[in-house]
Design an enzyme around this catalytic site. Structure first.
Site, mmCIF file in Angstrom:
data_model
loop_
_atom_site.group_PDB
_atom_site.id
_atom_site.type_symbol
_atom_site.label_atom_id
_atom_site.label_comp_id
_atom_site.label_asym_id
_atom_site.label_seq_id
_atom_site.Cartn_x
_atom_site.Cartn_y
_atom_site.Cartn_z
ATOM 1 N N HIS A 1 0.749 -1.280 -0.417
ATOM 2 C CA HIS A 1 -0.139 0.526 0.044
ATOM 3 C C HIS A 1 0.837 1.322 0.386
ATOM 4 O O HIS A 1 2.069 1.312 0.192
ATOM 5 C CB HIS A 1 -1.048 0.063 1.374
ATOM 6 C CG HIS A 1 -0.230 -0.142 2.456
ATOM 7 N ND1 HIS A 1 0.128 1.215 3.084
ATOM 8 C CD2 HIS A 1 0.195 -1.128 3.222
ATOM 9 C CE1 HIS A 1 0.565 0.620 4.063
ATOM 10 N NE2 HIS A 1 0.394 -0.439 4.659
ATOM 11 N N CYS B 1 2.883 -4.730 6.140
ATOM 12 C CA CYS B 1 2.669 -4.582 5.119
ATOM 13 C C CYS B 1 4.180 -3.919 4.834
ATOM 14 O O CYS B 1 4.710 -3.474 5.047
ATOM 15 C CB CYS B 1 1.583 -3.248 4.723
ATOM 16 S SG CYS B 1 -0.027 -4.437 5.449
#
Length: 201
Positions: free
Chosen positions: A161, A177
């Site tokens: 992301h 992440c």
């Protein structure tokens, strides 16, 4: 003869200057914030050396048997994300943020299962236990930790992301992440599809 110590300003100038070959808009965004843009590590020369090695072009063949649906390789140690298109006409290399610790790091093969522009964010149960003060929900927008775009992986809670906090890129700064500058995740978002192969090493 005594060795002179680098002042905070000259150390910062050295780090920024050494990494000038990286995306200049990203450096321009991060450099104005001061010393906190550079990860605190014992040996400055090691930081610069690792950042240089992370921007080495790679061939996809040692990592994937084919490029069906395109392929993303994330090298956690060098903090770099590589993308190859299915027809080999596009190769991209982006600086990334990676998980804070090995405990939070997952390696192996996965794939993109969902793509979201303007993602919302909820902390995982483990994040809430570690950080009970965090909100239960953050809507899309400038305060959202997922930035402007998110690629959801087949592993629960794992994503590639964007981030609005540009200081995080090139650092161990995530809860699991992989983060990119918003302009880079927007580009990668357009290049990938549901089913794109992802390998974290």
């Amino acid at each position: 003869m005594t060795r002179s110590r680098m002042t905070p300003f000259s150390r910062r100038a050295f780090v920024v200057g050494s990494g000038a070959f990286l995306a200049s808009p990203a450096l321009a965004q991060g450099s104005a914030t001061g010393a906190e843009t550079t990860e605190m590590e014992d040996n400055l020369s090691q930081v610069v050396r690792r950042n240089i090695s992370s921007f080495r072009a790679l061939d996809w063949k040692p990592y994937f048997t084919n490029l069906r649906n395109g392929a993303v390789l994330v090298d956690v140690d060098s903090r770099a994300l590589h993308f190859w298109s299915e027809d080999e006409s596009v190769y991209k290399l982006y600086p990334s943020s990676v998980p804070l610790t090995e405990d939070l790091t997952r390696r192996g093969r996965t794939r993109v299962v969902r793509k979201v522009e303007g993602p919302s964010w909820r902390p995982t149960p483990a994040m809430k236990r570690r950080n009970p003060e965090w909100p239960d929900y953050v809507p899309p927008g400038p305060d959202n930790p997922l930035g402007t775009h998110a690629l959801y992986l087949s592993w629960t809670y794992y994503r590639i992301h964007g981030t609005h906090d540009t200081r995080k890129i090139g650092r161990r700064s995530s809860n699991g992440c992989i983060g990119l500058y918003n302009e880079h995740i927007q580009e990668l978002f357009a290049l990938t599809k549901v089913g794109t192969q992802v390998l974290l090493i």
